[in-house]
Design a protein around this motif. Structure first.
Motif, PDB file in Angstrom:
ATOM      1  N   ASP A 108       4.311   2.993 -13.917  1.00 11.81           N
ATOM      2  CA  ASP A 108       4.520   4.041 -13.752  1.00 11.81           C
ATOM      3  C   ASP A 108       3.105   3.784 -13.140  1.00 11.81           C
ATOM      4  OD1 ASP A 108       2.935   6.405 -14.155  1.00 11.81           O
ATOM      5  OD2 ASP A 108       2.273   6.257 -16.400  1.00 11.81           O
ATOM      6  N   LEU A 109       3.061   4.999 -11.895  1.00 10.10           N
ATOM      7  CA  LEU A 109       1.558   4.589 -10.717  1.00 10.10           C
ATOM      8  C   LEU A 109       1.222   5.876 -10.310  1.00 10.10           C
ATOM      9  CD1 LEU A 109       4.003   3.234  -8.662  1.00 10.10           C
ATOM     10  CD2 LEU A 109       2.401   2.107  -8.852  1.00 10.10           C
ATOM     11  N   LEU A 110       0.612   5.641  -9.792  1.00  9.94           N
ATOM     12  CA  LEU A 110      -0.521   6.509  -9.441  1.00  9.94           C
ATOM     13  C   LEU A 110      -0.829   6.454  -8.401  1.00  9.94           C
ATOM     14  CD1 LEU A 110      -2.557   9.326  -9.518  1.00  9.94           C
ATOM     15  CD2 LEU A 110      -4.050   7.704  -9.759  1.00  9.94           C
ATOM     16  N   VAL A 111      -0.559   7.305  -6.990  1.00 12.95           N
ATOM     17  CA  VAL A 111      -0.380   7.136  -5.930  1.00 12.95           C
ATOM     18  C   VAL A 111      -0.855   8.153  -4.806  1.00 12.95           C
ATOM     19  CG1 VAL A 111       1.471   6.794  -3.399  1.00 12.95           C
ATOM     20  CG2 VAL A 111       1.991   6.744  -5.774  1.00 12.95           C
ATOM     21  N   VAL A 112      -2.323   7.546  -4.124  1.00 11.82           N
ATOM     22  CA  VAL A 112      -3.353   8.476  -2.977  1.00 11.82           C
ATOM     23  C   VAL A 112      -2.543   8.119  -1.700  1.00 11.82           C
ATOM     24  CG1 VAL A 112      -5.138   9.104  -2.984  1.00 11.82           C
ATOM     25  CG2 VAL A 112      -4.061   8.982  -5.138  1.00 11.82           C
ATOM     26  N   LEU A 113      -2.292   9.220  -1.016  1.00 12.52           N
ATOM     27  CA  LEU A 113      -2.543   9.245   0.468  1.00 12.52           C
ATOM     28  C   LEU A 113      -3.849   9.409   1.032  1.00 12.52           C
ATOM     29  CD1 LEU A 113       0.765   9.139  -0.695  1.00 12.52           C
ATOM     30  CD2 LEU A 113       0.738   8.137   1.917  1.00 12.52           C
ATOM     31  N   THR A 114      -4.449   9.165   2.082  1.00 10.23           N
ATOM     32  CA  THR A 114      -5.475   9.796   2.578  1.00 10.23           C
ATOM     33  C   THR A 114      -5.560   9.239   3.996  1.00 10.23           C
ATOM     34  OG1 THR A 114      -7.722  10.469   2.907  1.00 10.23           O
ATOM     35  CG2 THR A 114      -7.314   7.897   2.096  1.00 10.23           C
ATOM     36  N   SER A 115      -5.901  10.135   5.045  1.00  7.39           N
ATOM     37  CA  SER A 115      -6.038  11.934   4.831  1.00  7.39           C
ATOM     38  C   SER A 115      -4.617  12.167   5.431  1.00  7.39           C
ATOM     39  CB  SER A 115      -5.889  11.921   6.086  1.00  7.39           C
ATOM     40  OG  SER A 115      -5.778  11.193   7.404  1.00  7.39           O
ATOM     41  N   GLY A 116      -4.381  13.407   4.630  1.00  8.44           N
ATOM     42  CA  GLY A 116      -3.225  13.842   3.689  1.00  8.44           C
ATOM     43  C   GLY A 116      -2.308  13.616   4.684  1.00  8.44           C
ATOM     44  N   VAL A 117      -0.664  13.999   4.087  1.00 13.09           N
ATOM     45  CA  VAL A 117      -0.407  14.778   5.042  1.00 13.09           C
ATOM     46  C   VAL A 117       0.601  15.052   4.487  1.00 13.09           C
ATOM     47  CG1 VAL A 117       2.521  14.439   6.710  1.00 13.09           C
ATOM     48  CG2 VAL A 117      -0.125  13.257   6.941  1.00 13.09           C
ATOM     49  N   ASP A 118       1.732  16.427   4.281  1.00  9.36           N
ATOM     50  CA  ASP A 118       2.362  17.091   3.611  1.00  9.36           C
ATOM     51  C   ASP A 118       3.132  16.095   3.287  1.00  9.36           C
ATOM     52  OD1 ASP A 118       0.568  19.890   2.061  1.00  9.36           O
ATOM     53  OD2 ASP A 118       1.085  21.302   3.989  1.00  9.36           O
ATOM     54  N   ARG A 119       3.762  15.526   1.874  1.00  6.63           N
ATOM     55  CA  ARG A 119       5.011  15.491   1.475  1.00  6.63           C
ATOM     56  C   ARG A 119       5.807  15.472   0.428  1.00  6.63           C
ATOM     57  NH1 ARG A 119       1.206  10.718   2.864  1.00  6.63           N
ATOM     58  NH2 ARG A 119       1.846   9.890   4.566  1.00  6.63           N
ATOM     59  N   PHE A 120       5.582  17.102   0.075  1.00  6.23           N
ATOM     60  CA  PHE A 120       6.040  17.282  -0.977  1.00  6.23           C
ATOM     61  C   PHE A 120       7.956  17.215  -1.001  1.00  6.23           C
ATOM     62  CE2 PHE A 120       2.791  19.062  -4.912  1.00  6.23           C
ATOM     63  CZ  PHE A 120       2.379  17.926  -4.812  1.00  6.23           C
ATOM     64  N   GLY A 121       7.848  17.643  -0.365  1.00  7.31           N
ATOM     65  CA  GLY A 121       9.372  17.901   1.006  1.00  7.31           C
ATOM     66  C   GLY A 121       9.932  16.519   1.052  1.00  7.31           C
ATOM     67  N   TYR A 122       9.152  15.534   1.240  1.00  9.28           N
ATOM     68  CA  TYR A 122       9.817  14.219   1.538  1.00  9.28           C
ATOM     69  C   TYR A 122       9.912  14.086   0.026  1.00  9.28           C
ATOM     70  CZ  TYR A 122       9.795   9.325   1.708  1.00  9.28           C
ATOM     71  OH  TYR A 122       9.948   8.133   1.411  1.00  9.28           O
ATOM     72  N   PHE A 123       9.466  13.889  -1.659  1.00  7.05           N
ATOM     73  CA  PHE A 123       9.936  13.892  -2.828  1.00  7.05           C
ATOM     74  C   PHE A 123      10.492  14.294  -3.323  1.00  7.05           C
ATOM     75  CE2 PHE A 123       5.133  12.343  -2.053  1.00  7.05           C
ATOM     76  CZ  PHE A 123       5.043  11.386  -1.716  1.00  7.05           C
ATOM     77  N   ARG A 124      10.650  15.458  -2.011  1.00  8.82           N
ATOM     78  CA  ARG A 124      12.127  16.567  -3.272  1.00  8.82           C
ATOM     79  C   ARG A 124      13.055  15.777  -2.304  1.00  8.82           C
ATOM     80  NH1 ARG A 124       8.373  20.799  -1.972  1.00  8.82           N
ATOM     81  NH2 ARG A 124       7.337  21.173  -3.757  1.00  8.82           N
ATOM     82  N   ALA A 125      13.259  15.473  -1.251  1.00  6.59           N
ATOM     83  CA  ALA A 125      14.158  15.018  -0.342  1.00  6.59           C
ATOM     84  C   ALA A 125      14.400  13.464  -1.319  1.00  6.59           C
ATOM     85  CB  ALA A 125      14.105  15.180   1.158  1.00  6.59           C
ATOM     86  N   LEU A 126      13.822  12.797  -2.055  1.00  4.22           N
ATOM     87  CA  LEU A 126      14.174  11.417  -1.953  1.00  4.22           C
ATOM     88  C   LEU A 126      15.075  11.342  -3.884  1.00  4.22           C
ATOM     89  CD1 LEU A 126      11.115   9.521  -1.521  1.00  4.22           C
ATOM     90  CD2 LEU A 126      13.202   8.881  -0.211  1.00  4.22           C
ATOM     91  N   GLY A 127      14.469  13.060  -4.441  1.00  3.49           N
ATOM     92  CA  GLY A 127      15.285  12.886  -5.231  1.00  3.49           C
ATOM     93  C   GLY A 127      16.849  13.764  -5.233  1.00  3.49           C
ATOM     94  N   ARG A 128      16.635  13.808  -4.217  1.00  4.76           N
ATOM     95  CA  ARG A 128      17.894  14.401  -3.977  1.00  4.76           C
ATOM     96  C   ARG A 128      19.092  13.568  -3.131  1.00  4.76           C
ATOM     97  NH1 ARG A 128      15.564  18.962  -1.252  1.00  4.76           N
ATOM     98  NH2 ARG A 128      15.446  18.338   0.264  1.00  4.76           N
ATOM     99  N   ILE A 129      18.598  12.388  -2.571  1.00  4.71           N
ATOM    100  CA  ILE A 129      19.153  11.241  -1.909  1.00  4.71           C
ATOM    101  C   ILE A 129      19.556  10.414  -3.276  1.00  4.71           C
ATOM    102  CG2 ILE A 129      18.523   9.395  -0.407  1.00  4.71           C
ATOM    103  CD1 ILE A 129      16.919  11.200   1.307  1.00  4.71           C
ATOM    104  N   GLN A 130      18.640   9.961  -3.791  1.00  8.86           N
ATOM    105  CA  GLN A 130      18.967   9.230  -5.729  1.00  8.86           C
ATOM    106  C   GLN A 130      19.705   9.838  -6.571  1.00  8.86           C
ATOM    107  OE1 GLN A 130      17.024   5.831  -5.753  1.00  8.86           O
ATOM    108  NE2 GLN A 130      15.995   6.767  -3.880  1.00  8.86           N
ATOM    109  N   HIS A 131      19.783  11.080  -6.683  1.00  6.56           N
ATOM    110  CA  HIS A 131      21.187  11.511  -7.132  1.00  6.56           C
ATOM    111  C   HIS A 131      22.277  11.406  -6.138  1.00  6.56           C
ATOM    112  CE1 HIS A 131      18.960  12.363 -10.636  1.00  6.56           C
ATOM    113  NE2 HIS A 131      17.937  12.943 -10.326  1.00  6.56           N
ATOM    114  N   GLY A 132      22.035  11.418  -5.347  1.00  2.00           N
ATOM    115  CA  GLY A 132      23.677  11.817  -3.867  1.00  2.00           C
ATOM    116  C   GLY A 132      24.680  12.626  -3.392  1.00  2.00           C
TER     117      GLY A 132
END
Length: 168
Positions: A108-132
């Motif tokens: 269980d990780l808290l992940v913080v990136l600074t300076s920020g880049v909008d990445r929510f779309g990336y994480f959504r894409a990773l979810g779709r990739i992980q589910h094939g």
């Protein structure tokens, strides 16, 4: 989500959740556009021995990992190390890195990136990739956009293969 002046407040029930196979998932907390570009933050739950990210680097962002629970294996500039509950890892821009839960452990990780880049779309894409639902290669044209630049690292592939996991 609400704001008071420039402060951002996110209640737990307001955070989007992107499920991953094996009981893991991303809790999307703050994207760069929510923080005036200051940072992006998410909580990542990984199932036993699950990969978090294949080798990559960020050209613009520093990435902070705080291990809330479990044990995480990190590849940091070619070196492998494990970090347990309460541990902190800060990775500067351009440092090659990868991570995943250690064999037999969830994470269980808290992940913080600074300076920020909008990445929510990336994480959504990773979810779709992980589910094939999409191929990994669909992310390759978006590396600059998300400031996630994928790398090949034989040490990471070998280490994760020894544990019975293939990196994605």
């Amino acid at each position: 989500m609400s704001s008071f002046g420039d402060a951002l407040i996110l209640e737990p029930y307001d955070a989007e959740y992107v499920a991953l196979p094996g009981g893991g998932g991303f809790q999307l907390l703050a994207d760069a556009s929510d923080t005036g570009g200051a940072l992006g933050a998410n909580r990542l739950l990984l199932g036993k021995g699950a990969d978090g990210a294949r080798p990559h680097h960020h050209a613009l962002s520093t990435e902070l990992f705080y291990v809330l629970d479990g044990t995480v294996e990190f590849l940091l500039d070619g070196l492998l190390t494990s970090v347990s509950r309460g541990g902190l890892v800060v990775i500067p821009p351009r440092m090659p890195h990868a991570f995943g839960a250690t064999p037999g452990s969830t994470a269980d990780l808290l992940v913080v990136l600074t300076s920020g880049v909008d990445r929510f779309g990336y994480f959504r894409a990773l979810g779709r990739i992980q589910h094939g639902l999409e191929p990994f290669d669909s992310l390759l044209p978006l590396q600059e956009h998300y400031d996630v630049h994928f790398l090949d690292d034989p040490a990471w592939t070998a280490a994760r293969s020894q544990h019975g996991k293939q990196t994605r």
